[in-house]
Design a protein around this motif. Structure first.
Motif, PDB file in Angstrom:
ATOM      1  N   PHE A  76      43.468  33.880  51.635  1.00  0.00           N
ATOM      2  CA  PHE A  76      42.279  34.508  52.193  1.00  0.00           C
ATOM      3  C   PHE A  76      41.632  35.436  51.165  1.00  0.00           C
ATOM      4  N   THR A  77      41.835  35.137  49.912  1.00  0.00           N
ATOM      5  CA  THR A  77      41.417  36.037  48.852  1.00  0.00           C
ATOM      6  C   THR A  77      39.926  35.885  48.612  1.00  0.00           C
ATOM      7  N   LEU A  78      39.248  36.914  48.160  1.00  0.00           N
ATOM      8  CA  LEU A  78      37.829  36.775  47.851  1.00  0.00           C
ATOM      9  C   LEU A  78      37.562  37.155  46.396  1.00  0.00           C
ATOM     10  N   HIS A  79      37.530  38.452  46.091  1.00  0.00           N
ATOM     11  CA  HIS A  79      37.267  38.831  44.702  1.00  0.00           C
ATOM     12  C   HIS A  79      38.536  39.141  43.908  1.00  0.00           C
ATOM     13  N   GLU A  80      39.662  39.230  44.610  1.00  0.00           N
ATOM     14  CA  GLU A  80      40.884  39.667  43.935  1.00  0.00           C
ATOM     15  C   GLU A  80      41.264  38.731  42.791  1.00  0.00           C
ATOM     16  N   SER A  81      41.224  37.415  43.050  1.00  0.00           N
ATOM     17  CA  SER A  81      41.655  36.496  41.982  1.00  0.00           C
ATOM     18  C   SER A  81      40.724  36.583  40.784  1.00  0.00           C
ATOM     19  N   ALA A  82      39.429  36.743  41.038  1.00  0.00           N
ATOM     20  CA  ALA A  82      38.475  36.846  39.922  1.00  0.00           C
ATOM     21  C   ALA A  82      38.760  38.089  39.096  1.00  0.00           C
ATOM     22  N   LEU A  83      38.934  39.215  39.761  1.00  0.00           N
ATOM     23  CA  LEU A  83      39.145  40.466  39.023  1.00  0.00           C
ATOM     24  C   LEU A  83      40.465  40.443  38.257  1.00  0.00           C
TER      25      LEU A  83
END
Lengths: 314, 268
Positions: A76-83
């Motif tokens: 359910f990740t949103l920006h965490e993986s990008a950052l």
């Protein structure tokens, strides 16, 4: 196929030998919690998303401390993986939901981060298996899909019926991050509203870092046990972090900062990523300074005011 | 008097989707457009539907205007019957309580298999990478009837999807059961920005059922990279109604960030 696994007996021994059952004062700073309990190469999970009750201040601290070679369970990740990928912290991601925006998709295409497809249901079940102390759990999804070939899920004949069934291995992460509405100094914690797998992740992970909007008296939990999400003896560190879910929302406390989220959504390349990380993470000493200098009292007041729905959250 | 209506392709997909469900049923709502469909259908057509979100909201009744990008916040999980977590949410579909599921897709093939993972190249080295399954795989595996909602663009309707993120009928009749998926489940309808498809009972192949008023079946089919079956009688779909458009534009998405899209017209 590579997958994170430790046998339940290893995990149980860790719980026996290394997890204190004593209700001592676990309050510390995010800096202390992350430097003490997160090591390079660790597997990390977190509850909920960058838009709703995600442990954003802890994730920013991981980035600030430049942790390396992390493997993340991107449920359910949103920006965490990008950052975490953009900052050079994460090198492997179990998906879940890979995340928002062009940056993370491009990072996968460029081979900068390895991904495995477990799906949201598959990851949640792996963590449940980790919490139940079993090496795997069976399920009737993933079957027939190509996720089977890019994860370590297996299909075997069910020993009772002979029909095919899918197995997913237990997942016992090194660290779980949970951002909660209330906690006490020992680590008892309350989440109001839905969660992804807060209790399962706390049970299944070697170390549990709780960040809380509010610190309450330990006796509050004994008076109202139905509302306890996590009991203290699972928890290793408690960080007092008002606005710890920012720029996401904390249900019934403050709303999403859509302007900041749009800035995150707009990150497309490394220059933009570096600029974002410099401005919001590296150039400030900690969460308090970030709130003070980058968010500001006026905005926080406004976001609090916008959180008008309180029904059900108590 | 015939009247020309203007709307976007997104508005048409949402309106169509909202007309599909039956009252008194349960509905596992996927991320994004399906959330809007669920709101519109419940407001206009089927008040007694219970929605389910994978993040653990059972029976939510979203506050308007819709807050995009999130599922678990207080607006979208407002007035739920129950707040749980993901393992429990998927238990509702796995035990057979979810009648309908609705999912968006990047690509779909004649058997209703869904790709939402990558396009081009290989899994390890894709040309374009997207979010992947999320909970879509569970929805498509366990709901009795899965509805796919997808823009009507040729590159999206392919003879074989590059990656099966969420299972349709796989390779044809009996394939789902053979793979171990729950019996009698599978794709039910494919809602597009021009047409509506079902699946042939015998062959499990995608079948054109209806087209938007003013468009011919041939026009719909020639845009697809495979030739679907065509129902004996292809019916006509009414363009978005005044009520549907008013709700969408004034109450659900007044900023029109979600409902924007390619402009279309039809005769009401």
């Amino acid at each position: 196929m590579e997958y994170r696994f430790e046998h339940p007996d290893e995990f149980r021994a860790f719980v026996r030998d290394r997890k204190s059952r004593k209700p001592f004062d676990k309050i510390c700073t995010a800096k202390e919690a992350v430097s003490r309990f997160v090591a390079d190469g660790d597997y990390i999970v977190y509850d909920f998303s960058s838009l709703t009750r995600g442990p954003q201040s802890l994730i920013r601290e991981v980035i600030r401390q430049k942790k390396k070679d992390l493997w993340i369970g991107a449920e359910f990740t949103l920006h965490e993986s990008a950052l975490l990928t953009g900052a050079g912290c994460a090198t492997r991601i179990d998906v879940g939901f890979l995340g928002y925006g062009n940056y993370i998709g491009q990072a996968v295409c460029d081979g900068r981060v390895k991904v495995y497809e477990w799906t949201n249901g598959g990851l949640a079940l792996r963590i449940l298996a980790g919490a139940r102390g079993v090496p795997f759990l069976p399920t009737r999804d993933l079957l027939g899909s190509d996720n089977l070939s890019v994860s370590a899920a297996k299909v075997i004949p069910d020993p009772y019926t002979g029909l095919p069934v899918c197995l997913v291995p237990a997942l016992n992460p090194d660290v779980a991050f949970l951002h909660v509405h209330q906690a006490d100094i020992h680590g008892d914690a309350r989440i109001f509203g839905t969660n992804l797998f807060a209790l399962e992740a706390a049970l299944a992970s070697r170390r549990v870092i709780v960040s809380a909007e509010e610190i309450v008296e330990p006796d509050e939990f004994r008076k109202d046990p139905m509302r306890t999400t996590i009991p203290y003896f699972l928890v290793d560190a408690v960080v007092h972090a008002p606005f710890g879910a920012y720029p996401g929302a904390m249900p019934a406390r403050y709303e999403i900062d859509l302007e900041h989220v749009d800035r995150l959504n707009g990150i497309r390349n490394d220059d933009q990523m570096r600029k974002y990380l410099d401005e919001n993470i590296y150039s400030v000493a900690d969460h308090e300074e970030f709130l003070d200098k980058r968010v500001g009292a006026r905005r926080m007041k406004e976001l609090r005011r916008k959180a008008s729905i309180t029904e059900g959250y108590r | 008097m015939p009247r020309k209506v203007e709307f976007t392709d997104t508005e048409f997909m949402i309106a169509q989707g909202a007309r599909l469900l039956e009252d008194g049923k349960t509905f596992f709502v996927g991320w994004g457009i399906p959330q809007i469909v669920a709101i519109l259908e419940q407001k206009l057509y089927v008040p007694n539907v219970e929605q389910l979100f994978e993040c653990g909201a059972v029976g939510p009744q979203s506050v308007l205007p819709f807050v995009r990008g999130t599922m678990g916040g207080p607006q979208n999980t407002y007035r739920s019957l129950q707040w749980l977590n993901m393992n429990w949410a998927f238990s509702y579909s796995a035990s057979g309580y979810m009648d309908y599921g609705m999912l968006g897709a990047l690509q779909v093939d004649p058997y209703g298999n869904i790709n939402s993972t990558y396009l081009g190249g290989t899994f390890e080295k894709p040309e374009r990478r997207f979010a992947g399954s999320g909970g879509g795989n569970q929805v498509a595996s366990h709901c009795w009837r899965t509805v796919v909602i997808i823009k009507h663009e040729g590159r999206r309707f392919v003879p074989k999807v590059e990656f099966i993120t969420s299972p349709g009928y796989l390779t044809g009749p009996g394939a789902r059961e053979k793979a171990g998926l729950p019996k009698d489940t599978g794709p039910y309808r494919v809602v597009t920005s021009k047409a509506l498809f079902g699946f042939d009972e015998r062959t499990k192949e995608m079948t054109l059922l209806s087209v938007l008023r003013g468009i011919t079946p041939e026009e719909v089919v020639k845009e697809m990279a495979f030739r679907p079956r065509i129902a004996e009688t292809v019916t006509e779909i009414h363009p978005p109604t005044e009520d549907e458009l008013r709700l969408l534009r004034e109450e659900i998405d007044p900023s029109r960030i979600i409902i924007r899209g390619e402009k279309m017209t039809a005769i009401a």
